[in-house]
Design an enzyme around this catalytic site. Structure first.
Site, mmCIF file in Angstrom:
data_model
loop_
_atom_site.group_PDB
_atom_site.id
_atom_site.type_symbol
_atom_site.label_atom_id
_atom_site.label_comp_id
_atom_site.label_asym_id
_atom_site.label_seq_id
_atom_site.Cartn_x
_atom_site.Cartn_y
_atom_site.Cartn_z
ATOM 1 N N SER A 15 0.833 -1.478 -0.283
ATOM 2 C CA SER A 15 -0.019 -0.354 0.532
ATOM 3 C C SER A 15 1.594 1.488 -0.115
ATOM 4 C CB SER A 15 -1.438 0.148 0.994
ATOM 5 O OG SER A 15 -1.519 -1.327 1.348
ATOM 6 N N CYS A 16 0.076 2.221 -0.940
ATOM 7 C CA CYS A 16 0.916 3.670 -0.262
ATOM 8 C C CYS A 16 1.676 3.850 0.829
ATOM 9 C CB CYS A 16 -0.192 4.481 -0.730
ATOM 10 S SG CYS A 16 0.470 6.200 -0.931
ATOM 11 N N PRO A 17 2.673 4.304 1.040
ATOM 12 C CA PRO A 17 3.634 5.426 0.325
ATOM 13 C C PRO A 17 4.901 4.735 -0.369
ATOM 14 C CG PRO A 17 4.275 6.036 2.061
ATOM 15 C CD PRO A 17 3.058 5.163 2.049
ATOM 16 N N ASP A 42 -1.349 -1.082 -5.650
ATOM 17 C CA ASP A 42 -1.880 0.930 -5.812
ATOM 18 C C ASP A 42 -2.554 1.154 -6.373
ATOM 19 O OD1 ASP A 42 -2.431 1.489 -2.642
ATOM 20 O OD2 ASP A 42 -1.559 2.788 -3.764
ATOM 21 N N ASP A 48 1.286 9.146 -7.162
ATOM 22 C CA ASP A 48 2.107 9.150 -6.405
ATOM 23 C C ASP A 48 3.540 9.514 -7.697
ATOM 24 O OD1 ASP A 48 1.269 9.117 -4.762
ATOM 25 O OD2 ASP A 48 0.959 7.145 -3.766
#
Length: 78
Positions: A15-17, A42, A48
């Site tokens: 998952s982010c980041p 993601d 991003d």
């Protein structure tokens, strides 16, 4: 741009980041002009990477979704 083998980063399932953080770690070891290929799942990773490359001076070569998998190709800037 160098003709070196691309650095591959597998960030699928993260998952982010984390996809961006793993890519940044790879970029830190890459030669200027070296290609980095990141695989991620993601949905937030696309925006991003766009924002990061613009801000950090790396060239975003491609962003492509293949089903649920995002393939990001970038070239390390100076």
């Amino acid at each position: 741009m160098t003709e070196e083998t691309p650095i591959e980063v597998d960030a699928r399932g993260l998952s982010c980041p984390m996809p961006l953080l793993k890519a940044r770690k790879a970029l830190a070891t890459a030669a200027i002009g070296q290609r980095i290929v990141v695989l991620a799942t993601d949905r937030g990773a696309e925006s991003d990477f766009r924002a990061y490359c613009e801000r950090a001076g790396h060239e975003l070569v491609g962003l492509e979704w293949q089903g649920d998998e995002l393939r990001v190709e970038l070239i390390r800037g100076e």
